[in-house]
Design a protein around this motif. Structure first.
Motif, PDB file in Angstrom:
ATOM      1  N   GLY A   6       0.782  -1.217   0.000  1.00 30.74           N
ATOM      2  CA  GLY A   6       0.000   0.000   0.000  1.00 30.74           C
ATOM      3  C   GLY A   6       0.816   1.269   0.000  1.00 30.74           C
ATOM      4  O   GLY A   6       0.279   2.344  -0.190  1.00 30.74           O
ATOM      5  N   ILE A   7       2.126   1.184   0.205  1.00 27.42           N
ATOM      6  CA  ILE A   7       2.957   2.382   0.180  1.00 27.42           C
ATOM      7  C   ILE A   7       4.071   2.263  -0.845  1.00 27.42           C
ATOM      8  O   ILE A   7       4.975   3.077  -0.872  1.00 27.42           O
ATOM      9  CB  ILE A   7       3.583   2.650   1.565  1.00 27.42           C
ATOM     10  CG1 ILE A   7       4.416   1.458   2.018  1.00 27.42           C
ATOM     11  CG2 ILE A   7       2.531   2.978   2.595  1.00 27.42           C
ATOM     12  CD1 ILE A   7       5.267   1.745   3.234  1.00 27.42           C
ATOM     13  N   GLY A   8       3.999   1.255  -1.688  1.00 25.02           N
ATOM     14  CA  GLY A   8       5.033   1.075  -2.680  1.00 25.02           C
ATOM     15  C   GLY A   8       6.001  -0.028  -2.350  1.00 25.02           C
ATOM     16  O   GLY A   8       6.758  -0.463  -3.193  1.00 25.02           O
ATOM     17  N   GLY A  77      12.863   0.327   0.658  1.00 27.13           N
ATOM     18  CA  GLY A  77      11.649   0.325   1.471  1.00 27.13           C
ATOM     19  C   GLY A  77      11.817   0.976   2.814  1.00 27.13           C
ATOM     20  O   GLY A  77      11.120   0.632   3.769  1.00 27.13           O
ATOM     21  N   GLY A  78      12.731   1.932   2.923  1.00 26.70           N
ATOM     22  CA  GLY A  78      12.971   2.607   4.194  1.00 26.70           C
ATOM     23  C   GLY A  78      11.954   3.705   4.429  1.00 26.70           C
ATOM     24  O   GLY A  78      12.250   4.896   4.265  1.00 26.70           O
ATOM     25  N   TRP A  79      10.758   3.308   4.819  1.00 24.20           N
ATOM     26  CA  TRP A  79       9.633   4.239   4.938  1.00 24.20           C
ATOM     27  C   TRP A  79       9.927   5.380   5.898  1.00 24.20           C
ATOM     28  O   TRP A  79       9.589   6.537   5.634  1.00 24.20           O
ATOM     29  CB  TRP A  79       8.407   3.458   5.381  1.00 24.20           C
ATOM     30  CG  TRP A  79       7.183   4.263   5.683  1.00 24.20           C
ATOM     31  CD1 TRP A  79       6.605   4.461   6.907  1.00 24.20           C
ATOM     32  CD2 TRP A  79       6.372   4.980   4.746  1.00 24.20           C
ATOM     33  NE1 TRP A  79       5.484   5.243   6.794  1.00 24.20           N
ATOM     34  CE2 TRP A  79       5.319   5.581   5.474  1.00 24.20           C
ATOM     35  CE3 TRP A  79       6.447   5.172   3.372  1.00 24.20           C
ATOM     36  CZ2 TRP A  79       4.349   6.362   4.864  1.00 24.20           C
ATOM     37  CZ3 TRP A  79       5.467   5.951   2.765  1.00 24.20           C
ATOM     38  CH2 TRP A  79       4.443   6.528   3.510  1.00 24.20           C
ATOM     39  N   GLU A 159      20.492   2.128   3.536  1.00 27.09           N
ATOM     40  CA  GLU A 159      19.909   0.802   3.339  1.00 27.09           C
ATOM     41  C   GLU A 159      19.987  -0.010   4.636  1.00 27.09           C
ATOM     42  O   GLU A 159      19.087  -0.811   4.924  1.00 27.09           O
ATOM     43  CB  GLU A 159      20.601   0.086   2.184  1.00 27.09           C
ATOM     44  CG  GLU A 159      20.314   0.759   0.844  1.00 27.09           C
ATOM     45  CD  GLU A 159      20.525  -0.149  -0.342  1.00 27.09           C
ATOM     46  OE1 GLU A 159      21.169  -1.212  -0.189  1.00 27.09           O
ATOM     47  OE2 GLU A 159      20.039   0.191  -1.438  1.00 27.09           O
ATOM     48  N   LEU A 160      21.028   0.195   5.441  1.00 22.18           N
ATOM     49  CA  LEU A 160      21.090  -0.443   6.755  1.00 22.18           C
ATOM     50  C   LEU A 160      19.945   0.052   7.636  1.00 22.18           C
ATOM     51  O   LEU A 160      19.268  -0.738   8.308  1.00 22.18           O
ATOM     52  CB  LEU A 160      22.450  -0.142   7.398  1.00 22.18           C
ATOM     53  CG  LEU A 160      22.795  -0.809   8.725  1.00 22.18           C
ATOM     54  CD1 LEU A 160      24.311  -0.776   8.942  1.00 22.18           C
ATOM     55  CD2 LEU A 160      22.132  -0.150   9.917  1.00 22.18           C
ATOM     56  N   ILE A 161      19.719   1.372   7.636  1.00 18.14           N
ATOM     57  CA  ILE A 161      18.627   1.927   8.437  1.00 18.14           C
ATOM     58  C   ILE A 161      17.291   1.327   8.003  1.00 18.14           C
ATOM     59  O   ILE A 161      16.427   1.017   8.831  1.00 18.14           O
ATOM     60  CB  ILE A 161      18.609   3.466   8.306  1.00 18.14           C
ATOM     61  CG1 ILE A 161      19.851   4.067   8.980  1.00 18.14           C
ATOM     62  CG2 ILE A 161      17.354   4.061   8.927  1.00 18.14           C
ATOM     63  CD1 ILE A 161      20.030   5.550   8.724  1.00 18.14           C
ATOM     64  N   ALA A 162      17.112   1.147   6.692  1.00 21.27           N
ATOM     65  CA  ALA A 162      15.862   0.568   6.196  1.00 21.27           C
ATOM     66  C   ALA A 162      15.655  -0.834   6.745  1.00 21.27           C
ATOM     67  O   ALA A 162      14.536  -1.207   7.107  1.00 21.27           O
ATOM     68  CB  ALA A 162      15.870   0.545   4.667  1.00 21.27           C
ATOM     69  N   MET A 163      16.726  -1.637   6.802  1.00 21.11           N
ATOM     70  CA  MET A 163      16.614  -2.990   7.350  1.00 21.11           C
ATOM     71  C   MET A 163      16.129  -2.967   8.792  1.00 21.11           C
ATOM     72  O   MET A 163      15.218  -3.712   9.173  1.00 21.11           O
ATOM     73  CB  MET A 163      17.970  -3.697   7.309  1.00 21.11           C
ATOM     74  CG  MET A 163      18.417  -4.172   5.969  1.00 21.11           C
ATOM     75  SD  MET A 163      19.961  -5.074   6.176  1.00 21.11           S
ATOM     76  CE  MET A 163      20.499  -5.125   4.473  1.00 21.11           C
ATOM     77  N   ALA A 169       9.983  -1.637  13.304  1.00 20.07           N
ATOM     78  CA  ALA A 169       9.052  -0.538  13.557  1.00 20.07           C
ATOM     79  C   ALA A 169       7.611  -0.969  13.339  1.00 20.07           C
ATOM     80  O   ALA A 169       7.337  -1.837  12.534  1.00 20.07           O
ATOM     81  CB  ALA A 169       9.372   0.633  12.626  1.00 20.07           C
ATOM     82  N   PRO A 170       6.666  -0.357  14.062  1.00 15.94           N
ATOM     83  CA  PRO A 170       5.249  -0.587  13.763  1.00 15.94           C
ATOM     84  C   PRO A 170       4.938  -0.146  12.337  1.00 15.94           C
ATOM     85  O   PRO A 170       5.602   0.743  11.798  1.00 15.94           O
ATOM     86  CB  PRO A 170       4.532   0.297  14.785  1.00 15.94           C
ATOM     87  CG  PRO A 170       5.534   0.534  15.856  1.00 15.94           C
ATOM     88  CD  PRO A 170       6.872   0.537  15.192  1.00 15.94           C
ATOM     89  N   PRO A 171       3.943  -0.731  11.687  1.00 15.43           N
ATOM     90  CA  PRO A 171       3.713  -0.449  10.271  1.00 15.43           C
ATOM     91  C   PRO A 171       3.025   0.866   9.977  1.00 15.43           C
ATOM     92  O   PRO A 171       2.988   1.275   8.838  1.00 15.43           O
ATOM     93  CB  PRO A 171       2.826  -1.625   9.833  1.00 15.43           C
ATOM     94  CG  PRO A 171       2.114  -2.023  11.069  1.00 15.43           C
ATOM     95  CD  PRO A 171       3.069  -1.786  12.207  1.00 15.43           C
ATOM     96  N   GLY A 172       2.476   1.561  10.961  1.00 22.71           N
ATOM     97  CA  GLY A 172       1.709   2.762  10.655  1.00 22.71           C
ATOM     98  C   GLY A 172       2.301   4.018  11.260  1.00 22.71           C
ATOM     99  O   GLY A 172       2.639   4.051  12.439  1.00 22.71           O
ATOM    100  N   GLU A 173       2.476   5.066  10.469  1.00 24.70           N
ATOM    101  CA  GLU A 173       2.889   6.363  10.981  1.00 24.70           C
ATOM    102  C   GLU A 173       1.675   7.283  11.037  1.00 24.70           C
ATOM    103  O   GLU A 173       0.702   7.101  10.303  1.00 24.70           O
ATOM    104  CB  GLU A 173       3.976   6.990  10.097  1.00 24.70           C
ATOM    105  CG  GLU A 173       5.339   6.335  10.257  1.00 24.70           C
ATOM    106  CD  GLU A 173       5.429   4.996   9.538  1.00 24.70           C
ATOM    107  OE1 GLU A 173       6.324   4.225   9.887  1.00 24.70           O
ATOM    108  OE2 GLU A 173       4.606   4.728   8.659  1.00 24.70           O
ATOM    109  N   LEU A 174       1.763   8.300  11.870  1.00 25.21           N
ATOM    110  CA  LEU A 174       0.625   9.193  12.034  1.00 25.21           C
ATOM    111  C   LEU A 174       0.546  10.235  10.931  1.00 25.21           C
ATOM    112  O   LEU A 174      -0.535  10.725  10.618  1.00 25.21           O
ATOM    113  CB  LEU A 174       0.715   9.893  13.395  1.00 25.21           C
ATOM    114  CG  LEU A 174       0.664   8.969  14.616  1.00 25.21           C
ATOM    115  CD1 LEU A 174       0.755   9.799  15.881  1.00 25.21           C
ATOM    116  CD2 LEU A 174      -0.618   8.150  14.613  1.00 25.21           C
TER     117      LEU A 174
END
Length: 367
Positions: A6-8, A77-79, A159-163, A169-174
């Motif tokens: 849903g976010i790419g 995918g580092g949202w 890319e390390l941070i994304a991993m 992390a929880p899947p939803g941001e505010l």
């Protein structure tokens, strides 16, 4: 591999959350989630990264840094970092075309030659941990050798941070800072994964010449578990880092020498590091580690699907492979590691950081 869409990008289902209800936390504070589970590991690592920004990893111009941060975060995918840098881009009054161009990549019509070369380098590092001769020549017209090295390191760091954040992390941001046009585009484009396996062939090419030892290298072989985990066995790696970033190399050595108590066993650490290096390089580091522990090298070369392999070791190697291609551990592998083999969250966090750490080394020493 299951995940949320849903976010790419595919993302793992919620596994690890903060102790407080998520609705009481500010937006984009998922960076605190892994830190809360392993302070002794995250704080020294975060200090090292922030010190690098302050003590020498600053020759890459801000405009290029932002391109690398956004494209590397999007690719992997580092949202969290994607949202943070989208917000920063909007503060700098970057228009929708700028963010749309990040999603579309180096071929987007909005980019000049310099920006297109930077984005091409980030994509090539993401796909194969190396930069092609054509792209290196294009970069050489705009960046110095030191700035090109920084581009490699910054790509590896994001890319390390994304991993880490995708896994924990929880899947939803505010808050979503993307303009509507960019949000729709990211959902349509999806991820640029999977990355292919890239097994090394150590016997197929000659060993590189061993450089003159620099003072940033330890005078004796790694003594404690932290040194053996975080410091490369091949001095070429630290020499390449010290060539333009001596202070950063010293920080890495001193951080490892201080010794962070690791929960993964030394046998697990060696298996994880060797599998990462087998997939990504550098070749010299693979040779050095394979010479010290040939039995692990044999297992790594066979892969997680080898017949007769201990299930726990197979699951660990499968986790490395998934982190390298999908940037999070798949649900089946996560369940096996946690429920069947008893790996807790701090040990899985160490696994993520080890994979990202050595992937960044591979990018630094890539052609």
């Amino acid at each position: 591999m299951s995940g949320e869409e849903g976010i790419g990008w595919a993302r793992p289902a919620r596994r690890v959350g903060p102790n407080l209800p998520w609705r009481w936390l500010p937006a984009n504070t998922e960076t605190l989630v892994p830190a809360a589970h392993h302070l002794t590991l995250i704080l020294p690592w975060a200090t090292l990264v922030m010190s690098a920004h302050a003590t020498g990893l600053t020759r890459l111009p801000l405009c290029d840094w932002e391109l690398v941060a956004l494209r590397a975060s999007f690719n992997s995918g580092g949202w969290s970092e994607w949202q943070n840098h989208v917000f920063f881009a909007r503060l700098l009054r970057r228009g929708d075309a700028y963010l749309t161009g990040i999603v579309e990549g180096p071929g987007a019509p909005c980019w000049d030659e310099r920006a297109a070369a930077v984005l091409s380098a980030v994509d090539e590092l993401h796909d194969g941990s190396a930069i092609s001769d054509t792209t290196r020549a294009r970069l050489g017209r705009h960046l110095t050798d030191r700035q090109c090295d920084e581009l490699r390191m910054v790509t590896g760091i994001y890319e390390l941070i994304a991993m880490v954040f995708s896994t924990f992390a929880p899947p939803g941001e505010l808050i979503n800072f993307e303009p509507r046009t960019v949000r729709a585009l990211t959902a349509r484009h999806g991820a640029r994964r999977p990355r292919p396996d890239k097994p090394l062939a150590p016997a197929a090419e000659p060993s590189p010449p061993r450089p003159k030892t620099l003072s940033v290298q330890p005078d004796t072989p790694p003594a404690n578990a932290a040194e053996r985990a975080w410091l490369p066995r091949d001095p070429t790696v630290l020499t390449a880092l010290a060539r333009n970033h001596r202070r950063l190399a010293r920080l890495l050595v001193s951080a490892a020498k201080r010794g962070v108590r690791l929960r993964l066993s030394e046998a697990d650490i060696e298996l994880v590091v060797q599998r990462t290096v087998w997939r990504c390089g550098p070749v010299g580091e693979w040779r050095a580690r394979a010479a010290v522990d040939p039995e692990v090298a044999r297992v790594v070369g066979q892969g997680p699907d080898a017949s007769g392999l201990e299930p726990r070791r197979a699951a660990l190697m499968r986790a490395v492979d998934e982190l390298d291609t999908e940037f999070f551990i798949g649900d089946v592998t996560w369940a096996a590691l946690t429920a069947e083999f008893g790996y807790d969250v701090p040990r899985l966090l160490e696994l993520c950081l080890l994979v990202g750490h050595y992937r960044a080394f591979a990018m630094l020493l890539a052609p």
